[in-house]
Design a protein around this motif. Sequence first.
Motif, mmCIF file in Angstrom:
data_model
loop_
_atom_site.group_PDB
_atom_site.id
_atom_site.type_symbol
_atom_site.label_atom_id
_atom_site.label_comp_id
_atom_site.label_asym_id
_atom_site.label_seq_id
_atom_site.Cartn_x
_atom_site.Cartn_y
_atom_site.Cartn_z
ATOM 1 N N CYS A 1 63.395 103.141 48.483
ATOM 2 C CA CYS A 1 63.259 104.547 48.089
ATOM 3 C C CYS A 1 64.447 104.993 47.232
ATOM 4 O O CYS A 1 65.441 104.275 47.089
ATOM 5 N N GLN A 2 64.319 106.182 46.723
ATOM 6 C CA GLN A 2 65.323 106.765 45.830
ATOM 7 C C GLN A 2 66.712 106.712 46.483
ATOM 8 O O GLN A 2 66.883 107.091 47.639
ATOM 9 N N CYS B 1 70.649 111.522 44.312
ATOM 10 C CA CYS B 1 70.079 112.795 43.869
ATOM 11 C C CYS B 1 69.674 112.745 42.402
ATOM 12 O O CYS B 1 69.210 113.731 41.858
ATOM 13 N N CYS C 1 71.930 116.639 47.700
ATOM 14 C CA CYS C 1 71.005 115.659 48.238
ATOM 15 C C CYS C 1 70.218 116.261 49.389
ATOM 16 O O CYS C 1 70.798 116.758 50.335
ATOM 17 N N GLN D 1 62.477 113.319 49.916
ATOM 18 C CA GLN D 1 62.185 112.106 49.153
ATOM 19 C C GLN D 1 60.941 111.417 49.715
ATOM 20 O O GLN D 1 60.545 111.640 50.841
#
Lengths: 458, 52
Positions: free
Chosen positions: B24-25, B28, B36, B41
């Motif tokens: 995942c990401q 930010c 953040c 997300q």
Amino acid sequence: MVHTFYLNGYYIALDVNSGAVHVLDKLAFDLLNKFEDKLPEECPCEFVKELSEEYPEQDILDVYSELLSLQNAGQLFSEDDYERFTDMMKGAPIKSMCLHISHDCNLRCKYCFASTGDFGKGRKLMPVETGKKAIDFLLTHSGNRHNLELDFFGGEPLMNWDAVKEIVDYARSKEEEYNKKFRFTVTTNGVLLDDDSIDYINKEMKNVVLSLDGRKCVNDNMRLTINGKGSYDIFVPKFQKLVEKRLKGENKEYYARGTFTKNNLDFANDVYHIADDLGFDQLSVEPVIADASEPYAITEEDLPTIFAEYEKLAVEMIRRKKEEGGCFNFFHFMIDLDQGPCAIKRLRGCGCGNEYVSVTPDGDIYPCHQFVGNDEWKMGNLDDETLDIEMKDKFACSNIYTKEGCKDCWCKFYCSGGCNANNYSFNKDINKPVKLSCEMERKRVECAIMIKVAMADK
Amino acid sequence: MEHIKTVNNANLKESCAKGGCGECQASCQSACKTSCTVANQECENESRKGNK
């Protein structure tokens, strides 16, 4: 740990460690608030007595039975047993990068954390060869991670656009060989956008961040051209053209990304302007990061106004969703209560310095874009192939259990300890969260949860 | 349940079973660049999504 709050007519309880969200009536809310920890098998007599002045005794006992059932199902006062996962990210691959393609900018925004584009290190553009080395670095340091994220950042990336295109071509040419997928993004002020760059961005960039601040008067007070004029009229038609074309293509993601300051604490009006007048439905409008001495900095005395503004915005978004069948998306109210990130991910807010790094035009490596220019935080360099593993591990081991106050905060699995750079900038310690930022984040998360509750309320 | 309604499926505990894949990401960077919020997300773990 249970967090209870009342917002927009809803009594809400969040079971922090399981993520369960409950809507309660006032009796259940009042009774639950009497407990700081696990419920005993029998409801304490003194609580029944206290509440019986306002509620029938049988109702109190019925509610207690419901609360006990939730506790027994692991949805109330559940345990925090995640600390065993804290070391999992030590030695993690680096799979995400902010590439400072241009340390120069064609705007002079008053609040720019990058010293109007040069990060205090002189105005320069990244040579293509440095960009290619950055791609090689990601390919060789990303281990078994398949998705690699790379954001073209500045300064203003469009000032070095030919280099961006060459670097993208180079990265794409390596994807098959390394079994990787690059996800490119770009953050732009829009001044230099033309048909070619718009088409290129829409074809190659998975996401694009469009910087603007909302109403013309607000934007033009902070986002100035080099000769001191407002920038609103320059970029607005270009952004609109980009989004109009983008929504017809394959890559649809974008954010119209604004900053609010002490000068526009009524920022909901900027959100509505961006959505209703400019036609952008993916929005991110955020508080300025600035030293308290700046006249536009947000200070503690602004919090009640900001909280009220967030609440107003949340209520309006619910109204639009219910009455008009749809609403713009506000980044900081996005939340997935069922299938969001796993708890392991949530132990740390950001992969900065560990899974994510920034690279400057000189090939210097920093933990993230907000550390760039601070020599103390230089992690290495692409040319001499250095990387400070000790510093990388420092970030890998920073989490909600090492950050001051996070372990006992109800918001820990939503902000996940917040922004390391922000912590360092204000408190000179990545493990010391900034109180002001925490207060705003907690309000945003409460609003986000309340929106979910309201939408579940038919 | 007459006095309390649960609006989601509490699954943070279960999420650990197949969690921590790291796909995942990571920061930010793709939306806001200054803060953040991890909870907004998306999970990118295909095997975990399959269990939904």
